[in-house]
Design an enzyme around this catalytic site. Sequence first.
Site, PDB file in Angstrom:
ATOM      1  N   GLU A 398     -19.921  11.938  62.134  1.00 44.84           N
ATOM      2  CA  GLU A 398     -18.848  12.720  61.511  1.00 44.84           C
ATOM      3  C   GLU A 398     -18.550  12.370  60.059  1.00 44.84           C
ATOM      4  O   GLU A 398     -17.574  12.881  59.502  1.00 44.84           O
ATOM      5  CB  GLU A 398     -17.558  12.642  62.354  1.00 44.84           C
ATOM      6  N   ASN A 399     -19.379  11.558  59.424  1.00 42.01           N
ATOM      7  CA  ASN A 399     -19.042  11.150  58.055  1.00 42.01           C
ATOM      8  C   ASN A 399     -19.307  12.240  57.024  1.00 42.01           C
ATOM      9  O   ASN A 399     -18.584  12.343  56.030  1.00 42.01           O
ATOM     10  CB  ASN A 399     -19.787   9.864  57.693  1.00 42.01           C
TER      11      ASN A 399
END
Length: 806
Positions: A398-399
């Site tokens: 999710e970065n």
Amino acid sequence: MNEVSARWVGACDWEYRTTFQVDPELLHEERIDLVFEGLDTVAKVALNGQMVGTAENMHVRHRFDVRAVLVPGENHLSVHFGSAIDHARSVEREVGARPGVGSGTNPQLPHQMIRKMACNFGWDWGPQLVTCGIWRPARIEFWSAARLHDVRPLVTQADTQTATVEVHADGEIAAEASGVSLRCVLASPDGRVVAERDDDWSGRPGGDPIVLTVDEPRRWWPIGYGDRPLYELRVELVAADGRVLDVCEQKVGLRQVRLITEPDTRDGGGSMVQGLTRGESFHLEVNGQRVFCKGANWIPDDCFPHRVTPQRYRQRIEQAVDANMNMLRVWGGGIYEDHAFYEICDELGVMVWQDFGFACACYAEEEPLRSEVEAEARDNVARLSRHPSLVIWNGCNENFWAAFDWPAFEGVYPNGELTWGLGYYLDLLPRVVAELDTSRPYWPGSPFSGNLDRHPNGNEYGNCHIWDVWNHDGDYRNYLGHFPRFASEFGYMAPPNWATLDRAIPKDQQHWSSEAMTLHNKQKDGIQRGLERLADSHDPPDRYEDQWFIAAIEQARAIALGCEWFRSLSPWCSGALYWQLNDCWPVTSWSAIDGDGRPKLMWHATQRFFRSRLLTLMPARVTPSGVEVERLAAYLHNDHAERWRGRMQVSRMNVAGQLLDTKTFAVDVAPRGVQKWELSESWIGEADEFLMAHIDGEPTDNRAWWFFGRDRDVEYPTPTLNYTLEETDAGQRLTVASDVLVRELCLLADRIEPSARIDRQLVTLLPGESTVFHVTGDRRLTLEQLTAPDVLRCVNGLQAMVPTPT
């Protein structure tokens, strides 16, 4: 509430000490190494009062030369651990603060500033218990001339005629050694030697491999696609005089894996669902066979990972297999698991999607972190690349999405002044994988759309995470507005099973918003969110027992609908991995198996919607949030090597049991194919109506249902049930028969016996039908116990059953 009273542990320094005896004869060896498989995390190692090494990374192995320090007889070893919290804050001051989320209701700590399992610092499903210690085995190695460190058997080709295995042996040669050779022998699963070769050996990583060729190989396949034969590889280091210096034995699976990302040549990418345009494929091929990935995300199975034994790994992975899963995603906020995890996946045919250790944060790319990150990547790629079950490396969790979208990360990308990990995901990690592991693909992130010119979490490209349904959109039917190429994360929350809850929560606090229940729900606003989800389809009842049952039912329904819809989208969609398989403690979370290892109702639903042949009723087209379904269709997803033929009947009925209409179709679905039969608009029914579809010869648990009304708007009949209880050698059989429609009948026997296990749940019966529950456990239960209120339940009015025992 013990989590709160134990948090002081992570704020302290700790020292481990031991004494041990050394035989003087061992000191004649050329090299003596002190080896730690895992130090958690900031450590100083002293032997006999002399510092011999330091560590700042939980995820790597450490080796310290103690030849000059070790003495014959008694030796004194100490390992001093500094507080991981203090260290993370110190690094944060040095490199500059970076955004990070994920801690849920736990106090925010800079988990991204130390190479340690991020969820130790608290997550939105886990407690804040910042551990420290020696978490994997420690030993002393005495050796001369040469030693092996890692053996990487990389399968670069595997077709029906030939397989090629490049054996890379990394290790070390002592200064005086020469003439060391490497001998590799590969034996088939039946013990027959199929390839062998000797060659000179330099010991340096990156040296030329020994290439073994296997004729007519028996290939390794994921479960449901073929067998999982494992070859035996024996690698020996041989001195010039013929002495065997070191030996490594491991299993090898002969298979090839590719990630296919190609532009669509037509709208919908081959899917029969209307409303899809074009994008780019995202699917895995194993041995040239496209695989639909069915599974869940894996988190550390315990807050204290040393407690997860091989037996516990096997139990959990077998639960995944029993739920018809073929893939687990090892999430990047946890650990790189023990070899036992991957060995069991190798054996059972469960594919592993492996994240690198980055989750929900900006990661500084400067020292002292950069060197630790590279060492970690190299160590774990070298350690794990031997496992055929590991089919893809993934850069982060999710970065990319956070940098693009999340308010806490505003200003990070594209014009931010601070590094945030982009160089890791697009440069360092793929470079390490390309150097050390050519046998499987690398993908930069989950989610990620393939390049930085596209939003990282879209439908048409790459893989995506779907959290708006649980967090914002309410009604779980809003999954029907999503059309992912590969859904690698999505979830719906529910409490643990009642026996697990009862063990962890005092009886006087067993209600939705008590102090203890609140501590065991780590999502911010999780209590309120859960109540909102209950209200999506029900008028929330006052009793917590009823609220608990609704939450468990809604979780099962939501994930079933999402997964069945994504399978209907095939081949546009090629994977559904829901969040999450397991828990690390007793908690209200998104898991299918609770913290005590008990399957929740969602696990039982998974057994159906991930079966190889799935019949489902779904919309004929993508249905955006807030839009009513206009037309339904029956979809058959045949994830099987043989054609699926038969006759399908679709019936329209009302909850009173009246048959309103019926249609029959001839079914002929190609292997690994999807077929669609669209129904007319007239088949959209009233609130008290539903559709049921079944195929002749298929078991009743493979029937498909579509209920038009929300539960609050449906007047389900009150069942009068007949029961029969029989004793068997394996346990007990409870037969339940109904005179009216019974929706989602459940036997919650763990409420009265914590060891009780039930073979099925969520059984919907038409008038006049019956079902059999198989009950096992440590003690036999009576008919009165099994049919008591809150034990045998269904959705019909959420009332207890009205028994008529026979």
